[in-house]
Design a protein around this motif. Structure first.
Motif, PDB file in Angstrom:
ATOM      1  N   VAL A  79       2.443  11.608 -10.279  1.00  0.00           N
ATOM      2  CA  VAL A  79       2.005  13.006 -10.336  1.00  0.00           C
ATOM      3  C   VAL A  79       3.191  13.898 -10.703  1.00  0.00           C
ATOM      4  N   SER A  80       4.323  13.686 -10.052  1.00  0.00           N
ATOM      5  CA  SER A  80       5.505  14.500 -10.324  1.00  0.00           C
ATOM      6  C   SER A  80       6.019  14.321 -11.745  1.00  0.00           C
ATOM      7  N   LYS A  81       5.857  13.124 -12.290  1.00  0.00           N
ATOM      8  CA  LYS A  81       6.304  12.850 -13.662  1.00  0.00           C
ATOM      9  C   LYS A  81       5.248  13.236 -14.694  1.00  0.00           C
ATOM     10  N   GLU A  82       4.066  13.663 -14.219  1.00  0.00           N
ATOM     11  CA  GLU A  82       2.963  14.078 -15.090  1.00  0.00           C
ATOM     12  C   GLU A  82       2.579  12.980 -16.075  1.00  0.00           C
ATOM     13  N   ARG A 120       0.835  -1.206   0.000  1.00  0.00           N
ATOM     14  CA  ARG A 120       0.000   0.000   0.000  1.00  0.00           C
ATOM     15  C   ARG A 120       0.865   1.248   0.000  1.00  0.00           C
ATOM     16  N   THR A 121       1.850   1.282   0.883  1.00  0.00           N
ATOM     17  CA  THR A 121       2.739   2.439   0.981  1.00  0.00           C
ATOM     18  C   THR A 121       3.529   2.625  -0.309  1.00  0.00           C
ATOM     19  N   LYS A 122       4.022   1.529  -0.860  1.00  0.00           N
ATOM     20  CA  LYS A 122       4.787   1.616  -2.103  1.00  0.00           C
ATOM     21  C   LYS A 122       3.919   2.128  -3.252  1.00  0.00           C
ATOM     22  N   GLU A 123       2.664   1.710  -3.302  1.00  0.00           N
ATOM     23  CA  GLU A 123       1.774   2.200  -4.357  1.00  0.00           C
ATOM     24  C   GLU A 123       1.463   3.679  -4.170  1.00  0.00           C
ATOM     25  N   LEU A 124       1.331   4.136  -2.938  1.00  0.00           N
ATOM     26  CA  LEU A 124       1.127   5.567  -2.693  1.00  0.00           C
ATOM     27  C   LEU A 124       2.353   6.372  -3.106  1.00  0.00           C
ATOM     28  N   ILE A 125       3.540   5.830  -2.866  1.00  0.00           N
ATOM     29  CA  ILE A 125       4.771   6.485  -3.322  1.00  0.00           C
ATOM     30  C   ILE A 125       4.773   6.549  -4.848  1.00  0.00           C
ATOM     31  N   ALA A 126       4.439   5.439  -5.478  1.00  0.00           N
ATOM     32  CA  ALA A 126       4.400   5.399  -6.945  1.00  0.00           C
ATOM     33  C   ALA A 126       3.371   6.384  -7.486  1.00  0.00           C
ATOM     34  N   LEU A 127       2.232   6.501  -6.828  1.00  0.00           N
ATOM     35  CA  LEU A 127       1.213   7.461  -7.244  1.00  0.00           C
ATOM     36  C   LEU A 127       1.761   8.886  -7.159  1.00  0.00           C
ATOM     37  N   VAL A 167       2.200  15.934  -0.880  1.00  0.00           N
ATOM     38  CA  VAL A 167       3.661  16.037  -0.821  1.00  0.00           C
ATOM     39  C   VAL A 167       4.223  16.443  -2.186  1.00  0.00           C
ATOM     40  N   THR A 168       3.547  16.030  -3.258  1.00  0.00           N
ATOM     41  CA  THR A 168       4.031  16.399  -4.590  1.00  0.00           C
ATOM     42  C   THR A 168       3.933  17.901  -4.827  1.00  0.00           C
ATOM     43  N   PHE A 169       3.003  18.571  -4.160  1.00  0.00           N
ATOM     44  CA  PHE A 169       2.902  20.027  -4.292  1.00  0.00           C
ATOM     45  C   PHE A 169       4.195  20.672  -3.786  1.00  0.00           C
ATOM     46  N   LEU A 170       4.679  20.176  -2.661  1.00  0.00           N
ATOM     47  CA  LEU A 170       5.926  20.685  -2.088  1.00  0.00           C
ATOM     48  C   LEU A 170       7.088  20.458  -3.044  1.00  0.00           C
ATOM     49  N   MET A 171       7.156  19.258  -3.602  1.00  0.00           N
ATOM     50  CA  MET A 171       8.316  18.878  -4.399  1.00  0.00           C
ATOM     51  C   MET A 171       8.233  19.298  -5.867  1.00  0.00           C
ATOM     52  N   ASN A 172       7.019  19.545  -6.382  1.00  0.00           N
ATOM     53  CA  ASN A 172       6.863  19.784  -7.816  1.00  0.00           C
ATOM     54  C   ASN A 172       6.130  21.082  -8.144  1.00  0.00           C
ATOM     55  N   GLY A 173       5.623  21.775  -7.142  1.00  0.00           N
ATOM     56  CA  GLY A 173       4.988  23.062  -7.371  1.00  0.00           C
ATOM     57  C   GLY A 173       3.685  22.998  -8.147  1.00  0.00           C
ATOM     58  N   GLY A 174       3.440  24.031  -8.927  1.00  0.00           N
ATOM     59  CA  GLY A 174       2.189  24.207  -9.644  1.00  0.00           C
ATOM     60  C   GLY A 174       1.743  23.042 -10.500  1.00  0.00           C
ATOM     61  N   PRO A 175       2.632  22.428 -11.321  1.00  0.00           N
ATOM     62  CA  PRO A 175       2.176  21.297 -12.128  1.00  0.00           C
ATOM     63  C   PRO A 175       1.578  20.169 -11.288  1.00  0.00           C
ATOM     64  N   ALA A 176       2.052  20.002 -10.078  1.00  0.00           N
ATOM     65  CA  ALA A 176       1.504  18.953  -9.214  1.00  0.00           C
ATOM     66  C   ALA A 176       0.067  19.247  -8.819  1.00  0.00           C
ATOM     67  N   THR A 177      -0.322  20.519  -8.791  1.00  0.00           N
ATOM     68  CA  THR A 177      -1.714  20.824  -8.452  1.00  0.00           C
ATOM     69  C   THR A 177      -2.653  20.368  -9.557  1.00  0.00           C
TER      70      THR A 177
END
Length: 121
Positions: free
Chosen positions: A56-59, A45-52, A87-97
């Motif tokens: 997002v970060s890879k768009e 479950r945790t690994k799939e959430l990381i992958a998700l 967390v992706t918002f922190l690491m990837n900014g606007g595109p992550a939204t």
């Protein structure tokens, strides 16, 4: 918005055609995929959430659909998905939204389908 099943279904044919053309490459990737996501110190479950979150970060809409579905199958909750996406918002900014909203839409789509299937079983 259908960022789950519609994306997955749209990719099914082209993916099948490429897999038939380069089956050894796909088999190698499948082995890597299965090994990386197998339960270990972190559960699946945790690994799939990381992958998700990485999807997002890879768009990558196809990756979002696949890992949203897998996270649901492994018992992730909408709140867990939302926080991982946050967390992706922190690491990837606007595109992550933008891609984060797509990911949450896909996750909720699969989560609702899973809940309906469980309630009728």
């Amino acid at each position: 918005m259908n960022h789950g099943k519609a994306v997955r279904d749209a990719l099914r044919g082209p993916t099948r055609a490429l897999r038939q053309t380069i089956p050894d490459v796909y088999e190698g990737y499948r082995q890597l995929h299965d090994s990386a996501l197998a339960p270990g110190a972190l559960d699946a479950r945790t690994k799939e959430l990381i992958a998700l979150a990485i999807a997002v970060s890879k768009e990558c809409d196809g990756c979002i659909a696949a890992h949203a579905h897998a996270a649901v199958r492994h018992g992730a909750t909408p709140q867990e998905a939302a926080e991982a996406i946050g967390v992706t918002f922190l690491m990837n900014g606007g595109p992550a939204t933008v891609y984060g909203a797509r990911a949450f839409d896909a996750f909720r789509e699969f989560h609702e389908e899973h809940a309906k299937a469980r309630s009728t079983a």
